[in-house]
Design a protein around this motif. Structure first.
Motif, PDB file in Angstrom:
ATOM      1  N   ARG A 206       0.846  -1.186   0.000  1.00  0.00           N
ATOM      2  CA  ARG A 206       0.000   0.000   0.000  1.00  0.00           C
ATOM      3  C   ARG A 206       0.881   1.235   0.000  1.00  0.00           C
ATOM      4  NH1 ARG A 206      -5.727   1.094   3.048  1.00  0.00           N
ATOM      5  NH2 ARG A 206      -6.296   2.864   1.722  1.00  0.00           N
ATOM      6  N   SER A 207       0.651   2.083  -0.973  1.00  0.00           N
ATOM      7  CA  SER A 207       1.460   3.285  -1.099  1.00  0.00           C
ATOM      8  C   SER A 207       0.660   4.313  -1.888  1.00  0.00           C
ATOM      9  CB  SER A 207       2.791   2.961  -1.792  1.00  0.00           C
ATOM     10  OG  SER A 207       3.678   4.073  -1.738  1.00  0.00           O
ATOM     11  N   SER A 208       1.356   5.321  -2.368  1.00  0.00           N
ATOM     12  CA  SER A 208       0.743   6.385  -3.145  1.00  0.00           C
ATOM     13  C   SER A 208       1.629   6.691  -4.347  1.00  0.00           C
ATOM     14  CB  SER A 208       0.587   7.647  -2.289  1.00  0.00           C
ATOM     15  OG  SER A 208       0.281   8.763  -3.097  1.00  0.00           O
ATOM     16  N   THR A 209       1.001   7.055  -5.457  1.00  0.00           N
ATOM     17  CA  THR A 209       1.789   7.408  -6.641  1.00  0.00           C
ATOM     18  C   THR A 209       2.613   8.675  -6.420  1.00  0.00           C
ATOM     19  OG1 THR A 209      -0.143   8.565  -7.572  1.00  0.00           O
ATOM     20  CG2 THR A 209       0.216   6.273  -8.256  1.00  0.00           C
ATOM     21  N   SER A 210       2.369   9.383  -5.334  1.00  0.00           N
ATOM     22  CA  SER A 210       3.214  10.528  -4.991  1.00  0.00           C
ATOM     23  C   SER A 210       4.606  10.084  -4.558  1.00  0.00           C
ATOM     24  CB  SER A 210       2.569  11.365  -3.894  1.00  0.00           C
ATOM     25  OG  SER A 210       2.420  10.615  -2.702  1.00  0.00           O
ATOM     26  N   GLU A 211       4.777   8.768  -4.284  1.00  0.00           N
ATOM     27  CA  GLU A 211       6.073   8.225  -3.869  1.00  0.00           C
ATOM     28  C   GLU A 211       6.982   7.886  -5.054  1.00  0.00           C
ATOM     29  OE1 GLU A 211       7.549   7.420  -0.687  1.00  0.00           O
ATOM     30  OE2 GLU A 211       6.081   8.948  -0.169  1.00  0.00           O
ATOM     31  N   LEU A 212       6.485   8.062  -6.275  1.00  0.00           N
ATOM     32  CA  LEU A 212       7.304   7.748  -7.448  1.00  0.00           C
ATOM     33  C   LEU A 212       8.539   8.643  -7.502  1.00  0.00           C
ATOM     34  CD1 LEU A 212       4.468   7.365 -10.104  1.00  0.00           C
ATOM     35  CD2 LEU A 212       6.120   5.580  -9.493  1.00  0.00           C
ATOM     36  N   VAL A 213       9.687   8.041  -7.805  1.00  0.00           N
ATOM     37  CA  VAL A 213      10.913   8.813  -8.003  1.00  0.00           C
ATOM     38  C   VAL A 213      10.842   9.546  -9.336  1.00  0.00           C
ATOM     39  CG1 VAL A 213      13.424   8.689  -8.243  1.00  0.00           C
ATOM     40  CG2 VAL A 213      12.245   7.195  -6.600  1.00  0.00           C
ATOM     41  N   PHE A 214      10.523   8.795 -10.392  1.00  0.00           N
ATOM     42  CA  PHE A 214      10.307   9.366 -11.720  1.00  0.00           C
ATOM     43  C   PHE A 214       8.821   9.210 -12.032  1.00  0.00           C
ATOM     44  CE2 PHE A 214      14.552   7.421 -11.613  1.00  0.00           C
ATOM     45  CZ  PHE A 214      15.352   8.530 -11.860  1.00  0.00           C
ATOM     46  N   ASP A 215       8.103  10.318 -12.161  1.00  0.00           N
ATOM     47  CA  ASP A 215       6.668  10.204 -12.377  1.00  0.00           C
ATOM     48  C   ASP A 215       6.364   9.906 -13.838  1.00  0.00           C
ATOM     49  OD1 ASP A 215       6.788  12.624 -13.770  1.00  0.00           O
ATOM     50  OD2 ASP A 215       5.678  13.764 -12.274  1.00  0.00           O
ATOM     51  N   ALA A 216       5.063   9.844 -14.174  1.00  0.00           N
ATOM     52  CA  ALA A 216       4.653   9.413 -15.511  1.00  0.00           C
ATOM     53  C   ALA A 216       5.269  10.280 -16.601  1.00  0.00           C
ATOM     54  CB  ALA A 216       3.130   9.433 -15.599  1.00  0.00           C
ATOM     55  N   ALA A 217       5.185  11.600 -16.457  1.00  0.00           N
ATOM     56  CA  ALA A 217       5.720  12.491 -17.483  1.00  0.00           C
ATOM     57  C   ALA A 217       7.236  12.367 -17.595  1.00  0.00           C
ATOM     58  CB  ALA A 217       5.314  13.930 -17.199  1.00  0.00           C
ATOM     59  N   ASP A 218       7.930  12.236 -16.449  1.00  0.00           N
ATOM     60  CA  ASP A 218       9.385  12.030 -16.474  1.00  0.00           C
ATOM     61  C   ASP A 218       9.745  10.797 -17.302  1.00  0.00           C
ATOM     62  OD1 ASP A 218       9.913  14.196 -14.794  1.00  0.00           O
ATOM     63  OD2 ASP A 218       9.862  12.971 -12.976  1.00  0.00           O
ATOM     64  N   LEU A 219       9.042   9.700 -17.034  1.00  0.00           N
ATOM     65  CA  LEU A 219       9.357   8.450 -17.714  1.00  0.00           C
ATOM     66  C   LEU A 219       9.063   8.525 -19.208  1.00  0.00           C
ATOM     67  CD1 LEU A 219       8.075   5.817 -15.135  1.00  0.00           C
ATOM     68  CD2 LEU A 219      10.450   6.305 -15.742  1.00  0.00           C
ATOM     69  N   VAL A 220       7.907   9.088 -19.555  1.00  0.00           N
ATOM     70  CA  VAL A 220       7.548   9.189 -20.974  1.00  0.00           C
ATOM     71  C   VAL A 220       8.568  10.049 -21.719  1.00  0.00           C
ATOM     72  CG1 VAL A 220       5.812  10.071 -22.590  1.00  0.00           C
ATOM     73  CG2 VAL A 220       5.105   8.744 -20.587  1.00  0.00           C
ATOM     74  N   ALA A 221       8.946  11.183 -21.149  1.00  0.00           N
ATOM     75  CA  ALA A 221       9.940  12.047 -21.783  1.00  0.00           C
ATOM     76  C   ALA A 221      11.278  11.330 -21.926  1.00  0.00           C
ATOM     77  CB  ALA A 221      10.106  13.333 -20.975  1.00  0.00           C
ATOM     78  N   TYR A 222      11.700  10.628 -20.882  1.00  0.00           N
ATOM     79  CA  TYR A 222      12.994   9.937 -20.906  1.00  0.00           C
ATOM     80  C   TYR A 222      13.014   8.842 -21.969  1.00  0.00           C
ATOM     81  CZ  TYR A 222      17.129   7.487 -19.098  1.00  0.00           C
ATOM     82  OH  TYR A 222      18.359   6.900 -18.970  1.00  0.00           O
ATOM     83  N   VAL A 223      11.976   8.004 -21.986  1.00  0.00           N
ATOM     84  CA  VAL A 223      11.930   6.908 -22.957  1.00  0.00           C
ATOM     85  C   VAL A 223      11.910   7.454 -24.378  1.00  0.00           C
ATOM     86  CG1 VAL A 223      10.528   4.981 -23.795  1.00  0.00           C
ATOM     87  CG2 VAL A 223      10.860   5.302 -21.338  1.00  0.00           C
ATOM     88  N   SER A 224      11.244   8.584 -24.602  1.00  0.00           N
ATOM     89  CA  SER A 224      11.144   9.141 -25.951  1.00  0.00           C
ATOM     90  C   SER A 224      12.476   9.629 -26.493  1.00  0.00           C
ATOM     91  CB  SER A 224      10.136  10.294 -25.980  1.00  0.00           C
ATOM     92  OG  SER A 224      10.676  11.497 -25.451  1.00  0.00           O
ATOM     93  N   GLN A 225      13.489   9.726 -25.632  1.00  0.00           N
ATOM     94  CA  GLN A 225      14.805  10.150 -26.113  1.00  0.00           C
ATOM     95  C   GLN A 225      15.501   9.054 -26.919  1.00  0.00           C
ATOM     96  OE1 GLN A 225      15.481  13.465 -25.597  1.00  0.00           O
ATOM     97  NE2 GLN A 225      13.442  13.299 -24.655  1.00  0.00           N
ATOM     98  N   PHE A 226      15.157   7.778 -26.656  1.00  0.00           N
ATOM     99  CA  PHE A 226      15.847   6.712 -27.384  1.00  0.00           C
ATOM    100  C   PHE A 226      14.930   5.882 -28.280  1.00  0.00           C
ATOM    101  CE2 PHE A 226      14.895   4.859 -23.164  1.00  0.00           C
ATOM    102  CZ  PHE A 226      14.251   3.687 -23.509  1.00  0.00           C
ATOM    103  N   THR A 227      13.604   6.017 -28.121  1.00  0.00           N
ATOM    104  CA  THR A 227      12.685   5.302 -29.012  1.00  0.00           C
ATOM    105  C   THR A 227      11.407   6.114 -29.171  1.00  0.00           C
ATOM    106  OG1 THR A 227      11.597   3.177 -29.452  1.00  0.00           O
ATOM    107  CG2 THR A 227      11.594   3.933 -27.180  1.00  0.00           C
ATOM    108  N   GLU A 228      10.864   6.119 -30.384  1.00  0.00           N
ATOM    109  CA  GLU A 228       9.609   6.839 -30.604  1.00  0.00           C
ATOM    110  C   GLU A 228       8.462   6.082 -29.957  1.00  0.00           C
ATOM    111  OE1 GLU A 228       7.776   9.155 -34.304  1.00  0.00           O
ATOM    112  OE2 GLU A 228       7.685   6.978 -34.579  1.00  0.00           O
TER     113      GLU A 228
END
Length: 288
Positions: A206-228
């Motif tokens: 049990r936790s909260s998505t506020s505990e994410l180190v890299f949130d959804a937008a961070d991850l999407v932006a990061y992944v888009s740097q190496f693959t479309e």
């Protein structure tokens, strides 16, 4: 908006949008096929006035996206999970990939033969809605269609055989997804969504998505740097603390147990485990 994929017969599915107590069927095989076409929101609007309806109580939901081109997963992404593994906060996301055939329905049995250390990992999944390459955070937020629930069921004995996690994470039909995709205008992980995993009614995570180190937008932006990234692609954002591997002693899933994964504002998965430590022997007929 709540989007889903409804089973309409043997091997047949339809994308659908929820309205009150009904699902309105759309002219697409699943949510991924729906959002891949331009003007899909107009088609949804048209269905609201003239679409075929299925009562929610009678609807059998499949995984909302059946054949994503890409499934990218992030490990070690909740502060409490990093603490239980004894590792340091990562500078960059720890990523691995899955195949489309790892996905299964939100209420499907999970069948695994050949592992005796099967673990649970409740996760928020991000669904991409538009193409993105070299995106910044703002562009990533625009590219996110919405969110759904996943459980990255993992075979830890296989995962620990090497430093690479892939072989413990990519077993066929072991990652339940769904029950719906809730669009980003209706729910936001930044608000701190409650995320929980229960085994036979006992809460283990049990936790909260506020505990994410890299949130959804961070991850999407990061992944888009190496693959479309494109419509229907999925990014699993990692699991909070409380996995079986982190228990003392470790606690593994058992045959017949029911795994329930819930994220507030999105919904729940409920999957019964069908486990055998030994894989069936392959015969000559199997390989012919």
């Amino acid at each position: 908006m709540h989007l889903g994929t409804i089973r309409t017969g043997v091997g047949a599915t339809r994308a659908a949008v929820r309205e009150d107590d009904d699902w309105l069927l759309l002219d697409a095989a699943d949510v991924g096929a729906l959002i891949a076409e331009s003007g899909w929101r107009e088609r949804v609007a048209a269905a609201r006035s003239a679409g075929e309806r299925v009562p929610s109580a009678a609807a059998e939901l499949a995984a909302p996206i059946l054949r994503p081109a890409k499934i990218v997963c992030c490990g070690l992404n909740y502060h409490d999970h990093i603490v239980e593994t004894g590792r340091e906060i990562p500078e960059y996301p720890t990523l691995f990939a899955k195949f489309a055939d790892t996905l299964t329905d939100p209420t499907a049995d999970i069948v695994i033969a050949g592992s005796d250390r099967v673990d649970w990992e409740a996760e928020l999944a991000v669904v991409i809605g538009s193409r993105l390459r070299y995106g910044d955070r703002a562009a990533a937020e625009e590219a996110i269609l919405g969110y759904t629930v996943a459980n990255d069921v993992s075979c830890r004995d296989w995962q620990s055989r090497t430093l690479q996690w892939f072989q413990g994470k990519a077993w066929d039909r072991t990652t339940p997804l769904g029950p719906v995709v809730v669009t980003a205008d209706a729910v936001s992980p930044r608000d701190g969504l409650d995320i929980r995993c229960d085994i036979d009614g006992q809460t283990v995570q049990r936790s909260s998505t506020s505990e994410l180190v890299f949130d959804a937008a961070d991850l999407v932006a990061y992944v888009s740097q190496f693959t479309e990234l494109g419509p229907g692609d999925i990014i699993l954002t990692g699991t909070p603390g409380g996995v079986g591997l982190g228990a003392s002693p470790p606690r593994w899933l058992r045959d017949g147990e029911t795994l329930t994964t819930t994220i507030a504002g999105i919904g729940s998965l409920s999957n019964t485990m069908r486990l055998s430590a030994h894989a069936p022997q392959q015969t000559r007929e199997d390989t012919a």
